[in-house]
Motif scaffolding. Sequence first.
Motif, PDB file in Angstrom:
ATOM      1  N   ALA A 406       0.805  -1.222   0.000  1.00 15.44           N
ATOM      2  CA  ALA A 406       0.000   0.000   0.000  1.00 15.44           C
ATOM      3  C   ALA A 406       0.833   1.264   0.000  1.00 15.44           C
ATOM      4  N   ALA A 407       2.166   1.150  -0.020  1.00 10.72           N
ATOM      5  CA  ALA A 407       3.017   2.341   0.051  1.00 10.72           C
ATOM      6  C   ALA A 407       2.839   3.245  -1.161  1.00 10.72           C
ATOM      7  N   GLY A 408       2.443   2.684  -2.319  1.00 12.00           N
ATOM      8  CA  GLY A 408       2.219   3.529  -3.482  1.00 12.00           C
ATOM      9  C   GLY A 408       1.014   4.433  -3.334  1.00 12.00           C
ATOM     10  N   SER A 409       0.010   3.989  -2.562  1.00 12.92           N
ATOM     11  CA  SER A 409      -1.186   4.794  -2.331  1.00 12.92           C
ATOM     12  C   SER A 409      -1.056   5.662  -1.095  1.00 12.92           C
ATOM     13  N   VAL A 410      -0.357   5.194  -0.075  1.00 15.10           N
ATOM     14  CA  VAL A 410      -0.141   5.948   1.178  1.00 15.10           C
ATOM     15  C   VAL A 410       1.363   6.195   1.298  1.00 15.10           C
ATOM     16  N   PRO A 411       1.883   7.306   0.771  1.00 16.58           N
ATOM     17  CA  PRO A 411       3.339   7.526   0.744  1.00 16.58           C
ATOM     18  C   PRO A 411       3.991   7.523   2.117  1.00 16.58           C
ATOM     19  N   ALA A 412       3.276   7.895   3.185  1.00 14.13           N
ATOM     20  CA  ALA A 412       3.892   7.944   4.513  1.00 14.13           C
ATOM     21  C   ALA A 412       4.329   6.568   4.983  1.00 14.13           C
ATOM     22  N   LEU A 413       3.724   5.508   4.447  1.00 13.29           N
ATOM     23  CA  LEU A 413       4.143   4.159   4.832  1.00 13.29           C
ATOM     24  C   LEU A 413       5.555   3.858   4.343  1.00 13.29           C
ATOM     25  N   ALA A 414       5.932   4.404   3.192  1.00 12.27           N
ATOM     26  CA  ALA A 414       7.279   4.153   2.682  1.00 12.27           C
ATOM     27  C   ALA A 414       8.341   4.715   3.627  1.00 12.27           C
ATOM     28  N   LYS A 415       8.063   5.858   4.225  1.00  9.79           N
ATOM     29  CA  LYS A 415       9.020   6.446   5.174  1.00  9.79           C
ATOM     30  C   LYS A 415       9.151   5.583   6.419  1.00  9.79           C
ATOM     31  N   LEU A 416       8.022   5.034   6.896  1.00  9.08           N
ATOM     32  CA  LEU A 416       8.087   4.160   8.075  1.00  9.08           C
ATOM     33  C   LEU A 416       8.831   2.863   7.778  1.00  9.08           C
ATOM     34  N   LEU A 417       8.755   2.382   6.531  1.00  9.46           N
ATOM     35  CA  LEU A 417       9.417   1.141   6.151  1.00  9.46           C
ATOM     36  C   LEU A 417      10.841   1.358   5.675  1.00  9.46           C
ATOM     37  N   GLY A 418      11.276   2.612   5.570  1.00  4.67           N
ATOM     38  CA  GLY A 418      12.620   2.893   5.086  1.00  4.67           C
ATOM     39  C   GLY A 418      12.766   2.751   3.589  1.00  4.67           C
ATOM     40  N   LEU A 419      11.666   2.870   2.857  1.00  9.29           N
ATOM     41  CA  LEU A 419      11.692   2.762   1.407  1.00  9.29           C
ATOM     42  C   LEU A 419      11.691   4.141   0.768  1.00  9.29           C
ATOM     43  N   ARG A 420      12.041   4.166  -0.514  1.00 10.63           N
ATOM     44  CA  ARG A 420      11.987   5.424  -1.250  1.00 10.63           C
ATOM     45  C   ARG A 420      10.521   5.783  -1.513  1.00 10.63           C
ATOM     46  N   ILE A 421      10.186   7.039  -1.224  1.00  9.95           N
ATOM     47  CA  ILE A 421       8.795   7.463  -1.387  1.00  9.95           C
ATOM     48  C   ILE A 421       8.452   7.457  -2.869  1.00  9.95           C
ATOM     49  N   PRO A 422       7.457   6.700  -3.278  1.00 12.62           N
ATOM     50  CA  PRO A 422       7.126   6.630  -4.715  1.00 12.62           C
ATOM     51  C   PRO A 422       6.468   7.926  -5.183  1.00 12.62           C
ATOM     52  N   PRO A 423       6.643   8.267  -6.456  1.00 14.88           N
ATOM     53  CA  PRO A 423       6.001   9.484  -6.982  1.00 14.88           C
ATOM     54  C   PRO A 423       4.486   9.282  -7.095  1.00 14.88           C
ATOM     55  N   PRO A 424       3.743  10.376  -7.173  1.00 21.37           N
ATOM     56  CA  PRO A 424       2.287  10.239  -7.336  1.00 21.37           C
ATOM     57  C   PRO A 424       1.960   9.594  -8.671  1.00 21.37           C
ATOM     58  N   PRO A 425       0.860   8.861  -8.739  1.00 19.43           N
ATOM     59  CA  PRO A 425       0.500   8.198 -10.006  1.00 19.43           C
ATOM     60  C   PRO A 425       0.176   9.226 -11.075  1.00 19.43           C
ATOM     61  N   PRO A 426       0.535   8.971 -12.338  1.00 16.77           N
ATOM     62  CA  PRO A 426       0.249   9.931 -13.410  1.00 16.77           C
ATOM     63  C   PRO A 426      -1.242   9.984 -13.705  1.00 16.77           C
ATOM     64  N   ARG A 427      -1.646  11.108 -14.275  1.00 16.82           N
ATOM     65  CA  ARG A 427      -3.040  11.247 -14.672  1.00 16.82           C
ATOM     66  C   ARG A 427      -3.328  10.359 -15.871  1.00 16.82           C
ATOM     67  N   ARG A 428      -4.535   9.830 -15.876  1.00 18.09           N
ATOM     68  CA  ARG A 428      -4.941   8.976 -16.984  1.00 18.09           C
ATOM     69  C   ARG A 428      -5.485   9.837 -18.108  1.00 18.09           C
ATOM     70  N   LEU A 429      -4.842   9.755 -19.252  1.00 20.93           N
ATOM     71  CA  LEU A 429      -5.269  10.515 -20.416  1.00 20.93           C
ATOM     72  C   LEU A 429      -5.871   9.560 -21.430  1.00 20.93           C
ATOM     73  N   VAL A 430      -7.079   9.863 -21.859  1.00 17.39           N
ATOM     74  CA  VAL A 430      -7.766   9.036 -22.855  1.00 17.39           C
ATOM     75  C   VAL A 430      -7.621   9.716 -24.203  1.00 17.39           C
ATOM     76  N   THR A 431      -6.890   9.073 -25.111  1.00 16.64           N
ATOM     77  CA  THR A 431      -6.670   9.624 -26.456  1.00 16.64           C
ATOM     78  C   THR A 431      -7.338   8.748 -27.474  1.00 16.64           C
ATOM     79  N   ALA A 432      -7.896   9.365 -28.482  1.00 15.23           N
ATOM     80  CA  ALA A 432      -8.553   8.636 -29.558  1.00 15.23           C
ATOM     81  C   ALA A 432      -7.516   8.224 -30.594  1.00 15.23           C
ATOM     82  N   GLN A 433      -7.533   6.986 -30.996  1.00 16.90           N
ATOM     83  CA  GLN A 433      -6.598   6.480 -31.985  1.00 16.90           C
ATOM     84  C   GLN A 433      -7.079   6.861 -33.392  1.00 16.90           C
ATOM     85  N   ARG A 434      -6.195   7.516 -34.110  1.00 15.40           N
ATOM     86  CA  ARG A 434      -6.565   7.936 -35.446  1.00 15.40           C
ATOM     87  C   ARG A 434      -6.370   6.775 -36.421  1.00 15.40           C
TER      88      ARG A 434
END
Length: 440
Positions: A406-434
């Motif tokens: 769950a560290a990817g969703s709750v970044p504070a858990l990574a600090k408690l576990l001594g892991l590198r804090i993961p970046p926030p998830p990217p925004r989902r972009l919906v593109t139409a295929q030409r």
Amino acid sequence: MSRHIDIELTSQSGDGSWTWRAAGARQPKGVVAGSLVPEGQSPGSVLRAEVEIGLEGIEVLSLSAAKPLRSEQKAARIEVVGTPKRAPDVSVILAPGSGKRPRRRDDERDGDDRPRGPRKDGRRSDRPGAERTGGERPRSGGPGGSGSGPGSGSGSGPRRPGPRRPGEGGGGGGGEGRPARGERPAVPTSTVHRNAMLATLRPEQIPVAEQLLRGGIPAVRQAIDAQNAAAKTSGALPASTDALMAMAEELLPVVKLADWKDRASAAQTAGKDFRLRELRAVVAASRTVILDEEGRGLAKALRESLERRVTALREEWLARISNALNDGRVQQALEASIRPTEPGTRVPADLAVRLAAAAGEAMTAELAPEEWMTLLDTVVQSAVRRTVKPAGIPKDEVAQQAARHAAGSVPALAKLLGLRIPPPPPRRLVTAQRISPTGG
């Protein structure tokens, strides 16, 4: 294209012309020249007329004696198969639960005498569905072991309560949210405006309007095609498709307005008993019809009613979250925040800060691993997951593993576990295929 109908002569004027109406109608329809009327006719005589229907009306081309079996000649109207009987000019509200067999809860099955399947120990099971499974249904275990997951009814761990929907018990007063299954009120109906609209139409317009009420323009086309197919089989003249479709296009705004008014009147009469989903549909449909003065008043009243109900639901939702936090029920507060009353509704900033702080303080290392993981599951589903800072993690391998996942969703858990804090998830972009015209 000409067709044949039965007409009734009503009166003769001084110049020799006759007024006529459709056989069985009440009001005169038109005038026919006296030269076309056979001799010896009198008011009330029924004749067979060859007519041509155009946009300006019906023109009589010739007259002859009517056939004896006049009731079997239906070429003057669209044949409507299975038309329901017209309801009385009143609003009808069905009683809740009418026509349905109420569902029984598990605690109401004591008197049930249906056959049960045998269990493994040879006795008959009291639980429905045992005939299919042949015994007790296995339950999946959670992170803490077999039978400790959500929805399990046995095992050493406590059962994880699922998020409650708005208006259900627990965590606050009951609002006007979704009622329990089997207790939903029936949707009221009304036919007042439809009946009034049909009463103002000419006789040849009524079948077209009924088809429009049934399914719009496509229903009219299907009825014309069916009648023409039957006429081709019997050797009769087909219907004038262009004239009937022009009539349908002319009647469509009036029919749609009457149908919407009936729905709006039913919603206004039912008040808070009218389902919120149906009320949204009626308000949205008001933008697709041409409203008159009465319709605009109905639409304004329904919009105001919808806004009041949505506002009341939102305030009740926020009150349940606040009351749960005030009472120290962090789990219930998080579960309530997961289920907003409207899609896309967010918790206010000040309440979100309180909710995240309370969740972080509740997630201590001294908390039982099963309770801590239950709280973590709810935090991950909530909108404040990235701002929750747990106070600690229990000294349990399963809890530690759950925290790493769950560290990817709750970044504070990574600090408690001594892991590198993961970046926030990217925004989902919906593109139409030409797609190229050549298919490449």
